[in-house]
Structure formats: structure tokens, C-alpha cells
Design a protein around this motif. Structure first.
Motif, PDB file in Angstrom:
ATOM      1  N   SER A   1       0.857  -1.180   0.000  1.00  0.00           N
ATOM      2  CA  SER A   1       0.000   0.000   0.000  1.00  0.00           C
ATOM      3  C   SER A   1       0.895   1.232   0.000  1.00  0.00           C
ATOM      4  CB  SER A   1      -0.897  -0.011   1.242  1.00  0.00           C
ATOM      5  OG  SER A   1      -1.789   1.057   1.204  1.00  0.00           O
ATOM      6  N   LEU A   2       0.845   2.004  -1.081  1.00  0.00           N
ATOM      7  CA  LEU A   2       1.641   3.226  -1.227  1.00  0.00           C
ATOM      8  C   LEU A   2       0.680   4.374  -1.532  1.00  0.00           C
ATOM      9  CD1 LEU A   2       4.553   1.846  -3.423  1.00  0.00           C
ATOM     10  CD2 LEU A   2       4.672   2.478  -1.014  1.00  0.00           C
TER      11      LEU A   2
ATOM     12  N   SER B   1       5.435 -10.809  -7.160  1.00  0.00           N
ATOM     13  CA  SER B   1       4.718 -11.634  -6.180  1.00  0.00           C
ATOM     14  C   SER B   1       3.500 -10.921  -5.599  1.00  0.00           C
ATOM     15  CB  SER B   1       5.656 -12.030  -5.036  1.00  0.00           C
ATOM     16  OG  SER B   1       6.673 -12.878  -5.508  1.00  0.00           O
ATOM     17  N   LEU B   2       3.323  -9.647  -5.916  1.00  0.00           N
ATOM     18  CA  LEU B   2       2.206  -8.886  -5.352  1.00  0.00           C
ATOM     19  C   LEU B   2       0.867  -9.474  -5.759  1.00  0.00           C
ATOM     20  CD1 LEU B   2       3.221  -5.133  -5.815  1.00  0.00           C
ATOM     21  CD2 LEU B   2       3.097  -6.420  -3.679  1.00  0.00           C
ATOM     22  N   THR B   3      -0.027  -9.615  -4.776  1.00  0.00           N
ATOM     23  CA  THR B   3      -1.402 -10.009  -5.053  1.00  0.00           C
ATOM     24  C   THR B   3      -2.363  -8.867  -4.748  1.00  0.00           C
ATOM     25  OG1 THR B   3      -1.657 -10.962  -2.846  1.00  0.00           O
ATOM     26  CG2 THR B   3      -0.968 -12.447  -4.617  1.00  0.00           C
ATOM     27  N   THR B   4      -1.970  -7.973  -3.847  1.00  0.00           N
ATOM     28  CA  THR B   4      -2.802  -6.832  -3.468  1.00  0.00           C
ATOM     29  C   THR B   4      -1.956  -5.569  -3.557  1.00  0.00           C
ATOM     30  OG1 THR B   4      -4.068  -8.210  -1.943  1.00  0.00           O
ATOM     31  CG2 THR B   4      -4.213  -5.826  -1.635  1.00  0.00           C
ATOM     32  N   LEU B   5      -2.468  -4.572  -4.297  1.00  0.00           N
ATOM     33  CA  LEU B   5      -1.725  -3.330  -4.483  1.00  0.00           C
ATOM     34  C   LEU B   5      -2.670  -2.145  -4.357  1.00  0.00           C
ATOM     35  CD1 LEU B   5       0.908  -1.871  -5.247  1.00  0.00           C
ATOM     36  CD2 LEU B   5       0.303  -2.252  -7.653  1.00  0.00           C
ATOM     37  N   ASN B   6      -2.321  -1.227  -3.465  1.00  0.00           N
ATOM     38  CA  ASN B   6      -3.102   0.001  -3.273  1.00  0.00           C
ATOM     39  C   ASN B   6      -2.200   1.180  -3.603  1.00  0.00           C
ATOM     40  OD1 ASN B   6      -4.490   2.241  -2.395  1.00  0.00           O
ATOM     41  ND2 ASN B   6      -5.245   1.280  -0.545  1.00  0.00           N
ATOM     42  N   LEU B   7      -2.547   1.909  -4.662  1.00  0.00           N
ATOM     43  CA  LEU B   7      -1.790   3.079  -5.103  1.00  0.00           C
ATOM     44  C   LEU B   7      -2.669   4.317  -5.112  1.00  0.00           C
ATOM     45  CD1 LEU B   7       0.219   1.500  -8.049  1.00  0.00           C
ATOM     46  CD2 LEU B   7       1.011   1.990  -5.736  1.00  0.00           C
ATOM     47  N   THR B   8      -3.455   4.501  -4.073  1.00  0.00           N
ATOM     48  CA  THR B   8      -4.351   5.640  -3.979  1.00  0.00           C
ATOM     49  C   THR B   8      -3.576   6.947  -3.918  1.00  0.00           C
ATOM     50  OG1 THR B   8      -6.066   4.353  -2.893  1.00  0.00           O
ATOM     51  CG2 THR B   8      -6.134   6.723  -2.544  1.00  0.00           C
TER      52      THR B   8
ATOM     53  N   ILE C   1      -7.430   4.542  -6.878  1.00  0.00           N
ATOM     54  CA  ILE C   1      -8.302   5.696  -6.637  1.00  0.00           C
ATOM     55  C   ILE C   1      -7.481   6.984  -6.591  1.00  0.00           C
ATOM     56  CG2 ILE C   1      -9.806   6.775  -4.912  1.00  0.00           C
ATOM     57  CD1 ILE C   1     -10.779   3.958  -4.204  1.00  0.00           C
ATOM     58  N   ASP C   2      -8.036   8.060  -7.154  1.00  0.00           N
ATOM     59  CA  ASP C   2      -7.448   9.405  -7.097  1.00  0.00           C
ATOM     60  C   ASP C   2      -6.070   9.510  -7.723  1.00  0.00           C
ATOM     61  OD1 ASP C   2      -9.592  10.732  -5.830  1.00  0.00           O
ATOM     62  OD2 ASP C   2      -8.965   9.956  -3.894  1.00  0.00           O
TER      63      ASP C   2
ATOM     64  N   LEU D   1     -11.205   2.329  -9.424  1.00  0.00           N
ATOM     65  CA  LEU D   1     -10.687   3.402 -10.270  1.00  0.00           C
ATOM     66  C   LEU D   1     -11.396   4.734 -10.016  1.00  0.00           C
ATOM     67  CD1 LEU D   1     -10.440   1.438 -13.623  1.00  0.00           C
ATOM     68  CD2 LEU D   1      -8.569   2.086 -12.117  1.00  0.00           C
ATOM     69  N   ASN D   2     -11.952   4.920  -8.860  1.00  0.00           N
ATOM     70  CA  ASN D   2     -12.696   6.146  -8.563  1.00  0.00           C
ATOM     71  C   ASN D   2     -11.818   7.387  -8.722  1.00  0.00           C
ATOM     72  OD1 ASN D   2     -13.699   3.803  -7.206  1.00  0.00           O
ATOM     73  ND2 ASN D   2     -15.091   5.098  -6.077  1.00  0.00           N
TER      74      ASN D   2
END
Length: 87
Positions: free
Chosen positions: A19-20, A34-41, A61-62, A80-81
Motif C-alpha cells: 500500500s503506497l 509476487s504482489l497479489t494486493t496493491l493500493n496506489l491511492t 483511486i485518485d 478506479l474512482n
């Protein structure tokens, strides 16, 4: 805002969740296969993520400009909000 260094991220090759949020530039995440979950808000610049074929959850998002690559075939959740341009 602080910038995550390219060297710091590129060494995390076995990381599965990342999460970044609120960064200026993220350019080396493409090698974290290896990433399965990525948060780039709320990031200014996001590198090519087409090599992250194990992703099942992606939060963009954003962000200002995002290109979604068709190779992300394992995605179950995509957010993708509030994006200005999505291609």
C-alpha cells in the motif's frame, strides 16, 4: 509528501501486499511480481504494472493518468474512482 526510493522498493521481490498512498512518483513496482494486493491511492506518477500478473486486488483511486493493461487477468477487485483519464 515523501518519495519512496526506487532502490527500497525493488528489493521487496517476495512482497505480496503493498500500500503506497499519497506519493509523488512510484516507478519500480513493476518488478514486484509476487504482489497479489496493491493500493496506489492518490499518486502522481505510476509505473507500468503490466508485469504484476499475480494481482487479484488493485486500488488506483485518485490518480491522474492510468493505463490499464490487459495482462492483469487475475484481478477480482479493481477500484478506479476519481481518475482523470483511464485508457
Amino acid at each position: 509528501n515523501k518519495q519512496i526510493t526506487n532502490e527500497g522498493i525493488s528489493n521487496l521481490t517476495k512482497l505480496e501486499k503493498l500500500s503506497l498512498l499519497n506519493n509523488n512518483s512510484i516507478t519500480t513496482i513493476g518488478m514486484l511480481t509476487s504482489l497479489t494486493t496493491l493500493n496506489l491511492t492518490n499518486n502522481e506518477t505510476i509505473a507500468d504494472i503490466s508485469m504484476l500478473t499475480n494481482l487479484t486486488e488493485l486500488d488506483l483511486i485518485d490518480n491522474k493518468i492510468i493505463t490499464i493493461i490487459g495482462l492483469l487477468t487475475n484481478l477480482r477487485a479493481l477500484k478506479l474512482n476519481n481518475n482523470f483519464s483511464i485508457t
